[in-house]
Motif scaffolding. Structure first.
Motif, mmCIF file in Angstrom:
data_model
loop_
_atom_site.group_PDB
_atom_site.id
_atom_site.type_symbol
_atom_site.label_atom_id
_atom_site.label_comp_id
_atom_site.label_asym_id
_atom_site.label_seq_id
_atom_site.Cartn_x
_atom_site.Cartn_y
_atom_site.Cartn_z
ATOM 1 N N LEU A 1 103.736 88.241 66.844
ATOM 2 C CA LEU A 1 103.898 87.580 65.550
ATOM 3 C C LEU A 1 105.290 87.803 64.982
ATOM 4 O O LEU A 1 105.863 88.880 65.118
ATOM 5 N N ASP A 2 105.809 86.774 64.305
ATOM 6 C CA ASP A 2 107.069 86.927 63.588
ATOM 7 C C ASP A 2 106.796 87.567 62.224
ATOM 8 O O ASP A 2 105.647 87.794 61.846
ATOM 9 N N THR A 3 107.863 87.853 61.493
ATOM 10 C CA THR A 3 107.747 88.552 60.214
ATOM 11 C C THR A 3 106.867 87.789 59.226
ATOM 12 O O THR A 3 106.025 88.390 58.541
ATOM 13 N N HIS A 4 107.039 86.482 59.151
ATOM 14 C CA HIS A 4 106.239 85.663 58.231
ATOM 15 C C HIS A 4 104.751 85.736 58.599
ATOM 16 O O HIS A 4 103.893 85.862 57.725
ATOM 17 N N SER A 5 104.448 85.684 59.878
ATOM 18 C CA SER A 5 103.050 85.740 60.322
ATOM 19 C C SER A 5 102.441 87.123 60.100
ATOM 20 O O SER A 5 101.252 87.232 59.796
ATOM 21 N N ILE A 6 103.240 88.162 60.238
ATOM 22 C CA ILE A 6 102.741 89.511 59.958
ATOM 23 C C ILE A 6 102.389 89.629 58.476
ATOM 24 O O ILE A 6 101.356 90.207 58.122
ATOM 25 N N THR A 7 103.213 89.049 57.618
ATOM 26 C CA THR A 7 102.920 89.053 56.181
ATOM 27 C C THR A 7 101.608 88.329 55.902
ATOM 28 O O THR A 7 100.782 88.793 55.102
ATOM 29 N N ARG A 8 101.369 87.211 56.566
ATOM 30 C CA ARG A 8 100.102 86.477 56.408
ATOM 31 C C ARG A 8 98.922 87.312 56.919
ATOM 32 O O ARG A 8 97.863 87.333 56.302
ATOM 33 N N LEU A 9 99.102 87.999 58.035
ATOM 34 C CA LEU A 9 98.058 88.869 58.580
ATOM 35 C C LEU A 9 97.723 89.975 57.578
ATOM 36 O O LEU A 9 96.547 90.235 57.303
ATOM 37 N N GLU A 10 98.739 90.610 57.030
ATOM 38 C CA GLU A 10 98.515 91.674 56.046
ATOM 39 C C GLU A 10 97.754 91.146 54.830
ATOM 40 O O GLU A 10 96.826 91.802 54.340
ATOM 41 N N ALA A 11 98.130 89.951 54.371
ATOM 42 C CA ALA A 11 97.443 89.349 53.212
ATOM 43 C C ALA A 11 95.990 89.026 53.558
ATOM 44 O O ALA A 11 95.092 89.213 52.723
ATOM 45 N N LEU A 12 95.746 88.556 54.766
ATOM 46 C CA LEU A 12 94.389 88.214 55.191
ATOM 47 C C LEU A 12 93.510 89.466 55.265
ATOM 48 O O LEU A 12 92.363 89.456 54.812
ATOM 49 N N ILE A 13 94.056 90.545 55.798
ATOM 50 C CA ILE A 13 93.306 91.807 55.859
ATOM 51 C C ILE A 13 93.036 92.310 54.452
ATOM 52 O O ILE A 13 91.923 92.752 54.137
ATOM 53 N N ALA A 14 94.035 92.229 53.568
ATOM 54 C CA ALA A 14 93.861 92.674 52.181
ATOM 55 C C ALA A 14 92.779 91.857 51.482
ATOM 56 O O ALA A 14 91.931 92.418 50.773
ATOM 57 N N GLN A 15 92.778 90.543 51.682
ATOM 58 C CA GLN A 15 91.752 89.683 51.081
ATOM 59 C C GLN A 15 90.373 90.050 51.627
ATOM 60 O O GLN A 15 89.403 90.131 50.871
ATOM 61 N N HIS A 16 90.287 90.265 52.927
ATOM 62 C CA HIS A 16 89.017 90.646 53.557
ATOM 63 C C HIS A 16 88.478 91.921 52.918
ATOM 64 O O HIS A 16 87.291 92.020 52.593
ATOM 65 N N ARG A 17 89.352 92.890 52.725
ATOM 66 C CA ARG A 17 88.947 94.158 52.115
ATOM 67 C C ARG A 17 88.533 93.963 50.662
ATOM 68 O O ARG A 17 87.550 94.564 50.211
ATOM 69 N N THR A 18 89.254 93.123 49.934
ATOM 70 C CA THR A 18 88.918 92.851 48.535
ATOM 71 C C THR A 18 87.520 92.253 48.410
ATOM 72 O O THR A 18 86.805 92.510 47.443
ATOM 73 N N GLU A 19 87.118 91.483 49.423
ATOM 74 C CA GLU A 19 85.794 90.858 49.435
ATOM 75 C C GLU A 19 84.721 91.793 50.007
ATOM 76 O O GLU A 19 83.603 91.371 50.274
ATOM 77 N N GLY A 20 85.062 93.067 50.207
ATOM 78 C CA GLY A 20 84.094 94.037 50.701
ATOM 79 C C GLY A 20 84.100 94.222 52.201
ATOM 80 O O GLY A 20 83.269 94.950 52.744
ATOM 81 N N GLY A 21 85.027 93.564 52.887
ATOM 82 C CA GLY A 21 85.115 93.695 54.336
ATOM 83 C C GLY A 21 85.736 95.010 54.755
ATOM 84 O O GLY A 21 86.350 95.724 53.950
ATOM 85 N N ILE A 22 85.569 95.325 56.015
ATOM 86 C CA ILE A 22 86.069 96.561 56.612
ATOM 87 C C ILE A 22 86.986 96.172 57.769
ATOM 88 O O ILE A 22 86.682 95.238 58.521
ATOM 89 N N ALA A 23 88.097 96.906 57.922
ATOM 90 C CA ALA A 23 89.017 96.635 59.023
ATOM 91 C C ALA A 23 89.346 97.927 59.760
ATOM 92 O O ALA A 23 89.717 98.918 59.132
ATOM 93 N N LEU A 24 89.186 97.895 61.075
ATOM 94 C CA LEU A 24 89.628 98.973 61.953
ATOM 95 C C LEU A 24 90.700 98.360 62.838
ATOM 96 O O LEU A 24 90.422 97.446 63.612
#
Length: 175
Positions: free
Chosen positions: A135-158
């Protein structure tokens, strides 16, 4: 034996980042958590649905990206797979590529498509093995935002990674 004495628990909104050099067992830990490898000792307990991201995208290369994602989303027991796929494509900036066969996607686009498969699953637990690879820098930022949103909705990430990822308050498991 790759590692021993690893013990942790994750609840809604939690995340853990597994770090360490290549070959130390990060991917194996993800596979143990997924139930694909048995632990040598101890147990893994998880009473909810999981989605796994590995090096392989698990997408049919002959299908269009949207069709390949809809195939997986339709296997899940949640409603409206088409809407879930559309949202995942948008979240990973892949909407313009929805009608392109998977085989024609670049390395980074395939990686984002594999992440979109996980996101579209709406699984509570995301098991991500080196999600930022390719992933490029922009895509990594999108990945981080997606994981953060998932966690905000009660999701878990390993997440197993050797690349830095912004995951505030994540438990670090250093192997």
């Amino acid at each position: 034996m790759l590692f021993s004495g690893v013990s942790f628990g994750l609840g809604p909104g939690d995340a853990a980042v597994v770090t360490g050099p290549n070959g130390i067992g990060k991917s194996s830990l993800i596979r143990v958590a997924a139930g694909l490898l048995p632990p040598f000792d101890g147990a893994v307990t998880c009473d909810t649905d999981k989605a796994l991201l590995t090096e392989a995208s698990a997408l049919d290369t002959d299908r269009t990206l949207a069709a390949a994602l809809r195939f997986w989303a339709s296997l899940d027991r949640t409603v409206d797979p088409g809407a879930r796929v559309a949202a995942a494509l948008e979240a990973l900036d892949l909407g313009a590529l929805a009608d392109i066969p998977v085989r024609l996607l670049s390395t980074g686009q395939r990686r984002r498509a594999a992440i979109a498969r996980v996101a579209a699953s709406k699984a509570v637990v995301w098991l991500l093995d080196e999600p930022a690879n390719g992933l490029d820098t922009h895509s990594i930022t999108r990945l981080e935002a997606l994981i953060a949103q998932h966690r905000t909705e009660g999701g878990i990430a390993l997440v197993a990674t050797h690349l830095p990822l912004a995951m505030p308050d994540a438990l670090e498991i250093a192997l």
